[in-house]
Design a protein around this motif. Sequence first.
Motif, PDB file in Angstrom:
ATOM      1  N   LEU A   1     -44.094   3.950  34.290  1.00 51.65           N
ATOM      2  CA  LEU A   1     -44.724   2.656  34.544  1.00 51.65           C
ATOM      3  C   LEU A   1     -45.819   2.812  35.600  1.00 51.65           C
ATOM      4  CD1 LEU A   1     -41.475   0.505  34.571  1.00 51.65           C
ATOM      5  CD2 LEU A   1     -43.065   0.852  32.683  1.00 51.65           C
ATOM      6  N   ASP A   2     -46.755   1.856  35.624  1.00 49.54           N
ATOM      7  CA  ASP A   2     -47.901   1.940  36.531  1.00 49.54           C
ATOM      8  C   ASP A   2     -47.532   1.749  37.991  1.00 49.54           C
ATOM      9  OD1 ASP A   2     -49.603   2.423  34.427  1.00 49.54           O
ATOM     10  OD2 ASP A   2     -50.107   0.311  34.141  1.00 49.54           O
ATOM     11  N   GLU A   3     -46.491   1.001  38.248  1.00 50.59           N
ATOM     12  CA  GLU A   3     -46.095   0.713  39.630  1.00 50.59           C
ATOM     13  C   GLU A   3     -44.758   1.359  39.945  1.00 50.59           C
ATOM     14  OE1 GLU A   3     -46.305  -3.362  40.928  1.00 50.59           O
ATOM     15  OE2 GLU A   3     -47.773  -3.813  39.364  1.00 50.59           O
ATOM     16  N   TRP A   4     -44.474   1.466  41.242  1.00 49.76           N
ATOM     17  CA  TRP A   4     -43.190   1.962  41.728  1.00 49.76           C
ATOM     18  C   TRP A   4     -42.334   0.730  42.049  1.00 49.76           C
ATOM     19  CZ3 TRP A   4     -41.995   7.212  43.007  1.00 49.76           C
ATOM     20  CH2 TRP A   4     -40.719   7.375  43.534  1.00 49.76           C
TER      21      TRP A   4
ATOM     22  N   ILE B   1     -39.665  -3.074  32.609  1.00 48.83           N
ATOM     23  CA  ILE B   1     -39.261  -2.284  31.441  1.00 48.83           C
ATOM     24  C   ILE B   1     -39.260  -3.164  30.197  1.00 48.83           C
ATOM     25  CG2 ILE B   1     -37.350  -1.034  30.378  1.00 48.83           C
ATOM     26  CD1 ILE B   1     -36.592  -0.118  33.243  1.00 48.83           C
ATOM     27  N   GLU B   2     -38.677  -4.353  30.310  1.00 49.26           N
ATOM     28  CA  GLU B   2     -38.659  -5.281  29.173  1.00 49.26           C
ATOM     29  C   GLU B   2     -40.079  -5.625  28.726  1.00 49.26           C
ATOM     30  OE1 GLU B   2     -36.406  -8.617  30.614  1.00 49.26           O
ATOM     31  OE2 GLU B   2     -34.533  -7.829  29.793  1.00 49.26           O
ATOM     32  N   LEU B   3     -40.957  -5.912  29.675  1.00 51.54           N
ATOM     33  CA  LEU B   3     -42.340  -6.266  29.357  1.00 51.54           C
ATOM     34  C   LEU B   3     -43.062  -5.108  28.667  1.00 51.54           C
ATOM     35  CD1 LEU B   3     -44.581  -8.379  29.588  1.00 51.54           C
ATOM     36  CD2 LEU B   3     -45.156  -7.375  31.804  1.00 51.54           C
ATOM     37  N   GLU B   4     -42.881  -3.894  29.171  1.00 53.88           N
ATOM     38  CA  GLU B   4     -43.532  -2.727  28.561  1.00 53.88           C
ATOM     39  C   GLU B   4     -43.043  -2.508  27.134  1.00 53.88           C
ATOM     40  OE1 GLU B   4     -45.826   0.570  27.830  1.00 53.88           O
ATOM     41  OE2 GLU B   4     -46.020  -0.860  29.477  1.00 53.88           O
TER      42      GLU B   4
ATOM     43  N   LYS C   1     -41.783  -4.793  25.114  1.00 59.95           N
ATOM     44  CA  LYS C   1     -42.298  -5.883  24.283  1.00 59.95           C
ATOM     45  C   LYS C   1     -43.763  -5.654  23.945  1.00 59.95           C
ATOM     46  CE  LYS C   1     -38.958  -9.354  25.670  1.00 59.95           C
ATOM     47  NZ  LYS C   1     -38.689 -10.577  26.423  1.00 59.95           N
ATOM     48  N   ASN C   2     -44.531  -5.113  24.900  1.00 62.45           N
ATOM     49  CA  ASN C   2     -45.940  -4.791  24.633  1.00 62.45           C
ATOM     50  C   ASN C   2     -46.073  -3.694  23.584  1.00 62.45           C
ATOM     51  OD1 ASN C   2     -46.852  -6.692  26.447  1.00 62.45           O
ATOM     52  ND2 ASN C   2     -47.119  -5.243  28.115  1.00 62.45           N
ATOM     53  N   GLN C   3     -45.051  -2.841  23.459  1.00 66.11           N
ATOM     54  CA  GLN C   3     -45.041  -1.798  22.433  1.00 66.11           C
ATOM     55  C   GLN C   3     -44.596  -2.344  21.077  1.00 66.11           C
ATOM     56  OE1 GLN C   3     -42.576   1.459  23.747  1.00 66.11           O
ATOM     57  NE2 GLN C   3     -43.851   1.871  25.541  1.00 66.11           N
ATOM     58  N   GLY C   4     -44.235  -3.633  21.030  1.00 61.06           N
ATOM     59  CA  GLY C   4     -43.845  -4.262  19.779  1.00 61.06           C
ATOM     60  C   GLY C   4     -42.365  -4.142  19.466  1.00 61.06           C
ATOM     61  N   ARG C   5     -41.555  -3.861  20.451  1.00 61.84           N
ATOM     62  CA  ARG C   5     -40.111  -3.730  20.230  1.00 61.84           C
ATOM     63  C   ARG C   5     -39.405  -5.029  20.596  1.00 61.84           C
ATOM     64  NH1 ARG C   5     -38.201   1.957  20.535  1.00 61.84           N
ATOM     65  NH2 ARG C   5     -40.002   3.293  20.798  1.00 61.84           N
TER      66      ARG C   5
ATOM     67  N   SER D   1     -31.887  -7.492  27.786  1.00 60.28           N
ATOM     68  CA  SER D   1     -31.221  -6.721  28.825  1.00 60.28           C
ATOM     69  C   SER D   1     -30.088  -7.544  29.408  1.00 60.28           C
ATOM     70  CB  SER D   1     -32.219  -6.373  29.929  1.00 60.28           C
ATOM     71  OG  SER D   1     -31.551  -5.843  31.037  1.00 60.28           O
ATOM     72  N   ASP D   2     -29.079  -6.846  29.913  1.00 63.85           N
ATOM     73  CA  ASP D   2     -27.991  -7.540  30.597  1.00 63.85           C
ATOM     74  C   ASP D   2     -28.304  -7.701  32.086  1.00 63.85           C
ATOM     75  OD1 ASP D   2     -27.667  -4.999  31.601  1.00 63.85           O
ATOM     76  OD2 ASP D   2     -25.556  -4.829  31.075  1.00 63.85           O
ATOM     77  N   GLY D   3     -29.483  -7.243  32.517  1.00 60.20           N
ATOM     78  CA  GLY D   3     -29.876  -7.354  33.914  1.00 60.20           C
ATOM     79  C   GLY D   3     -29.424  -6.193  34.762  1.00 60.20           C
ATOM     80  N   LYS D   4     -28.677  -5.287  34.208  1.00 64.48           N
ATOM     81  CA  LYS D   4     -28.182  -4.122  34.960  1.00 64.48           C
ATOM     82  C   LYS D   4     -28.826  -2.857  34.403  1.00 64.48           C
ATOM     83  CE  LYS D   4     -25.100  -6.385  37.412  1.00 64.48           C
ATOM     84  NZ  LYS D   4     -25.233  -6.576  38.798  1.00 64.48           N
ATOM     85  N   TYR D   5     -28.048  -2.036  33.736  1.00 65.37           N
ATOM     86  CA  TYR D   5     -28.536  -0.753  33.237  1.00 65.37           C
ATOM     87  C   TYR D   5     -28.459  -0.632  31.717  1.00 65.37           C
ATOM     88  CZ  TYR D   5     -28.586   0.882  38.026  1.00 65.37           C
ATOM     89  OH  TYR D   5     -28.866   1.035  39.352  1.00 65.37           O
ATOM     90  N   THR D   6     -28.162  -1.706  31.011  1.00 67.61           N
ATOM     91  CA  THR D   6     -28.017  -1.655  29.561  1.00 67.61           C
ATOM     92  C   THR D   6     -29.082  -2.517  28.898  1.00 67.61           C
ATOM     93  OG1 THR D   6     -25.632  -1.406  29.859  1.00 67.61           O
ATOM     94  CG2 THR D   6     -26.393  -1.961  27.666  1.00 67.61           C
ATOM     95  N   PHE D   7     -29.735  -1.944  27.876  1.00 66.68           N
ATOM     96  CA  PHE D   7     -30.762  -2.638  27.119  1.00 66.68           C
ATOM     97  C   PHE D   7     -30.394  -2.593  25.643  1.00 66.68           C
ATOM     98  CE2 PHE D   7     -32.853  -1.341  30.940  1.00 66.68           C
ATOM     99  CZ  PHE D   7     -33.781  -2.331  31.218  1.00 66.68           C
ATOM    100  N   LYS D   8     -30.736  -3.639  24.935  1.00 67.09           N
ATOM    101  CA  LYS D   8     -30.598  -3.680  23.480  1.00 67.09           C
ATOM    102  C   LYS D   8     -32.022  -3.659  22.936  1.00 67.09           C
ATOM    103  CE  LYS D   8     -27.538  -4.869  20.120  1.00 67.09           C
ATOM    104  NZ  LYS D   8     -26.188  -4.476  19.946  1.00 67.09           N
ATOM    105  N   ILE D   9     -32.403  -2.529  22.319  1.00 68.62           N
ATOM    106  CA  ILE D   9     -33.773  -2.348  21.847  1.00 68.62           C
ATOM    107  C   ILE D   9     -33.729  -2.139  20.341  1.00 68.62           C
ATOM    108  CG2 ILE D   9     -35.868  -0.952  22.035  1.00 68.62           C
ATOM    109  CD1 ILE D   9     -34.751  -0.083  24.834  1.00 68.62           C
ATOM    110  N   ASP D  10     -34.369  -3.052  19.605  1.00 67.04           N
ATOM    111  CA  ASP D  10     -34.403  -2.986  18.142  1.00 67.04           C
ATOM    112  C   ASP D  10     -33.006  -2.805  17.555  1.00 67.04           C
ATOM    113  OD1 ASP D  10     -37.170  -3.267  18.214  1.00 67.04           O
ATOM    114  OD2 ASP D  10     -37.515  -1.101  18.268  1.00 67.04           O
ATOM    115  N   GLY D  11     -32.026  -3.502  18.119  1.00 64.43           N
ATOM    116  CA  GLY D  11     -30.667  -3.479  17.601  1.00 64.43           C
ATOM    117  C   GLY D  11     -29.823  -2.304  18.059  1.00 64.43           C
TER     118      GLY D  11
END
Length: 98
Positions: free
Chosen positions: A35-38, A49-52, A54-58, A62-72
């Motif tokens: 990512l561009d920023e620290w 991470i979510e924004l990036e 979504k910008n990639q079209g996915r 997120s549950d707000g912690k360390y788990t993401f649901k990406i494209d199922g």
Amino acid sequence: MEILIFLVLFTPFLLIGYFAYKSSGYQKGNIVMHLDEWYKDHTNYVKAIELELKNQGRKVTSDGKYTFKIDGKTYTLHPQIVTNARVPTQRTVLIPEK
């Protein structure tokens, strides 16, 4: 005898290369981003991470912690700090759950 000496001298370099590859995060199926920023604040980091993604079209949630649901598919966040040309950077590695 020469082959044995070669193997004894060459094996440590192979092991170092293998463990460097495994710890880099660039395995098949992983999503790796720089990512561009620290981000020091975890909430802002997850939002970025979510924004990036979504910008990639996915499709991402997120549950707000360390788990993401990406494209199922479920991914776990493994943040890393690596140095590129002596400059520390934040690498985002999303590893799929099996």
